[in-house]
Design a protein around this motif. Sequence first.
Motif, PDB file in Angstrom:
ATOM      1  N   GLN A 174       0.828  -1.208   0.000  1.00 56.73           N
ATOM      2  CA  GLN A 174       0.000   0.000   0.000  1.00 56.73           C
ATOM      3  C   GLN A 174       0.860   1.255   0.000  1.00 56.73           C
ATOM      4  N   SER A 176       0.325   5.455  -0.038  1.00 54.03           N
ATOM      5  CA  SER A 176      -0.604   6.580   0.064  1.00 54.03           C
ATOM      6  C   SER A 176       0.185   7.860  -0.188  1.00 54.03           C
ATOM      7  N   PHE A 190      -4.291   6.584  -3.300  1.00 46.78           N
ATOM      8  CA  PHE A 190      -3.856   5.276  -2.823  1.00 46.78           C
ATOM      9  C   PHE A 190      -3.541   4.379  -4.009  1.00 46.78           C
ATOM     10  N   TYR A 192      -2.460   0.363  -4.707  1.00 46.52           N
ATOM     11  CA  TYR A 192      -2.353  -0.955  -4.102  1.00 46.52           C
ATOM     12  C   TYR A 192      -1.799  -1.946  -5.118  1.00 46.52           C
TER      13      TYR A 192
END
Length: 370
Positions: A174, A176, A190, A192
């Motif tokens: 992840q 951010s 974000f 992923y």
Amino acid sequence: PGLRGILELDGDNVHNCGNVLLHVTNFGLIGSAPGSGFTFNTSPSAQWPAGSPTEYLWVAGLWIGAEKNAEKVVTTAVFQLEFRPGLGELDRIYRTRELAPGGARVPSPNADDDRDGIQDEDRLNGVDDDLDGLIDEDFAGISNQMFFCEYRDSDPNIKLSQPDHEPLNFLVQQSSLCWEDDLVDDFIAFNYLLVNEGFDPLINVYVGFFADCDIGPREAEQVAEDDYAGFWEGVESAQLGNSRKNVKVSIGYMWDDDTDESLSEGYIGLMFLGATDPNSDGAPGFVSLRNFRMFAGTASFEQGGDPTNDEERYATMDGTAPKSLGPPDDEGIRPPQIAKKKDDYRMLVTAGPFEIVEPGDTLTFQAALV
């Protein structure tokens, strides 16, 4: 090791370089769950504008659903808390920025930081991923403030708090991101990467981003009960360098009914940005938005309320649940939705299906809180 240890390990990680202040954890939960018993519950939770008393989020996080061994299985970061990092000193959130040492990326001429012929192969996790004797020497540093962490849904300790949990065996990487410039400082993005670390192929995989947006001043009472929610999709013109480009926008959004005496005048959007399938023909193919669903806190699942088991969660992800989006028109645009009455809403945007994700495959999903 229980959940408490994980929360303490995470620390207090708040994006604060832009106009949205947002707490992020290393086990998938986004926001600070104000008023909860979490150790970080006093941290900002989509405070906007920065420095104001008003917040636009309780919690948010990733959902992953798939058919595993002919069963429909869903792992969620919220509300079920079905992801965990490790418990070692390296299992934390790493902070970086664009132009950081080792963090060059395309189109930079030195995107291959260590000159080994491969780019961004040593992700920012304190480990020598490429086994060359160096640590975190060639990764992608993005935005003015970037947080990176890794977690999994396969930790046996998850069953201590979620006894019905069936792992999909995904490793989640992840990132951010936030920016300082006035043109791009009102959102957190974000990214992923989801790696199938299991031995089972996963069929008809869907990925989603869930948000429970309780809008109102931090110290006010019952701020969740007077919100509205909606969805809009269309094409907007965006500036790209010296030219303009038409961009498809898919966004779920919420706002406060009475603006809390002008303290909560903004809107928060949950925006789908894109997804890619590792098993498409040729280059990795783009996967489109599959569904938007708003959940009303006072309703049953059949009437638009929260799902209560994996079968219902999967149905919200694949678009077969009640109150799902209608089919797209000839131009690929889904019809708008808007709540008919105020309530305590949450919302979910999903992408898929990824028809098959084999062991070792990596798929991607991007979203933003705007």
